[in-house]
Design a protein around this motif. Structure first.
Motif, short mmCIF file in Angstrom:
data_model
loop_
_atom_site.label_atom_id
_atom_site.label_comp_id
_atom_site.label_asym_id
_atom_site.label_seq_id
_atom_site.Cartn_x
_atom_site.Cartn_y
_atom_site.Cartn_z
N ASP A 197 -6.38 8.68 -3.54
CA ASP A 197 -7.49 8.66 -4.18
C ASP A 197 -7.87 7.18 -4.14
O ASP A 197 -7.69 6.29 -3.92
CB ASP A 197 -7.20 9.13 -5.63
CG ASP A 197 -6.94 7.97 -7.20
OD1 ASP A 197 -6.64 7.17 -6.41
OD2 ASP A 197 -6.29 8.91 -8.25
N ASP A 198 -9.12 7.19 -4.99
CA ASP A 198 -9.80 5.81 -4.13
C ASP A 198 -9.79 5.10 -4.87
O ASP A 198 -10.58 3.84 -5.39
CB ASP A 198 -11.20 6.55 -4.47
CG ASP A 198 -11.65 7.31 -5.60
OD1 ASP A 198 -10.68 7.39 -6.67
OD2 ASP A 198 -12.98 6.91 -6.39
N ARG A 199 -8.91 5.57 -6.20
CA ARG A 199 -8.53 3.99 -7.33
C ARG A 199 -7.42 3.45 -6.54
O ARG A 199 -6.84 2.33 -6.66
CB ARG A 199 -8.06 4.57 -8.64
CG ARG A 199 -9.25 4.92 -9.37
CD ARG A 199 -8.52 5.48 -10.00
NE ARG A 199 -8.11 6.65 -10.25
CZ ARG A 199 -7.96 7.97 -11.12
NH1 ARG A 199 -7.69 7.67 -12.29
NH2 ARG A 199 -7.59 8.65 -9.95
N GLY A 200 -6.49 4.05 -4.75
CA GLY A 200 -5.20 3.47 -4.96
C GLY A 200 -3.74 4.47 -5.68
O GLY A 200 -2.71 3.81 -5.29
N CYS A 249 -1.52 11.24 -5.34
CA CYS A 249 -1.45 11.42 -6.91
C CYS A 249 -1.28 13.20 -5.61
O CYS A 249 -0.88 13.37 -4.11
CB CYS A 249 -3.51 12.27 -6.48
SG CYS A 249 -4.64 11.31 -7.23
N ASP A 298 0.74 -1.25 -0.03
CA ASP A 298 -0.06 -0.24 -0.23
C ASP A 298 0.89 1.26 0.57
O ASP A 298 1.71 1.47 0.36
CB ASP A 298 -0.62 -0.14 1.29
CG ASP A 298 -1.78 -1.16 1.12
OD1 ASP A 298 -2.00 -1.70 -0.15
OD2 ASP A 298 -3.12 -1.28 2.08
#
Length: 127
Positions: free
Chosen positions: A49-52, A55, A21
């Motif tokens: 972000d929500d996609r991993g 950013c 992660d």
């Protein structure tokens, strides 16, 4: 190459391909300054972000994993040894910019590799 070294190399190569992660606290680019005799570590912030994907906090765009990026580091750490860098990053930086233990462990290993390359005069490429 002896068998024990070959086995250790194979284990490390396999583990380098595992999923980890991303640290919401940011990422670190490690390089050597052979002329000054230093291991250097630039810390950059990011958000996940929500996609991993990591950013850029300023643009909101994913940070590319290859190629040159024009971003300013939040902090630059330098040291002559891996231990010196670890003390700066994990004990003296307030707050510590690294938020995940697996990231901290990875950085410790990379600082050790960088120190070995610095002492031997070899090139260092971050894993």
């Amino acid at each position: 190459m002896n068998q024990a070294l070959a086995d250790a190399t194979a284990i490390d190569q396999k583990l380098s391909k595992r999923h980890i992660d991303l640290d919401p606290g940011g990422y670190v680019i490690i390089y050597l300054d052979h002329e000054q005799g230093l291991i250097c570590a630039k810390h950059f912030t990011n958000f996940i972000d929500d996609r991993g994907l990591a950013c850029d906090p300023e643009t909101g765009k994913p940070i590319p994993i290859r190629g040159k990026i024009e971003r300013q580091p939040t902090q630059i750490f330098t040291g002559r040894t891996a231990k010196e860098l670890c003390v700066q990053l994990f004990e003296q930086a307030k707050p510590c910019p690294i938020t995940l233990l697996d990231h901290a462990s990875y950085l410790g290993r990379e600082f050790q590799r960088a120190e070995a390359a610095l002492l031997s005069g070899q090139e260092y490429v971050q894993d």
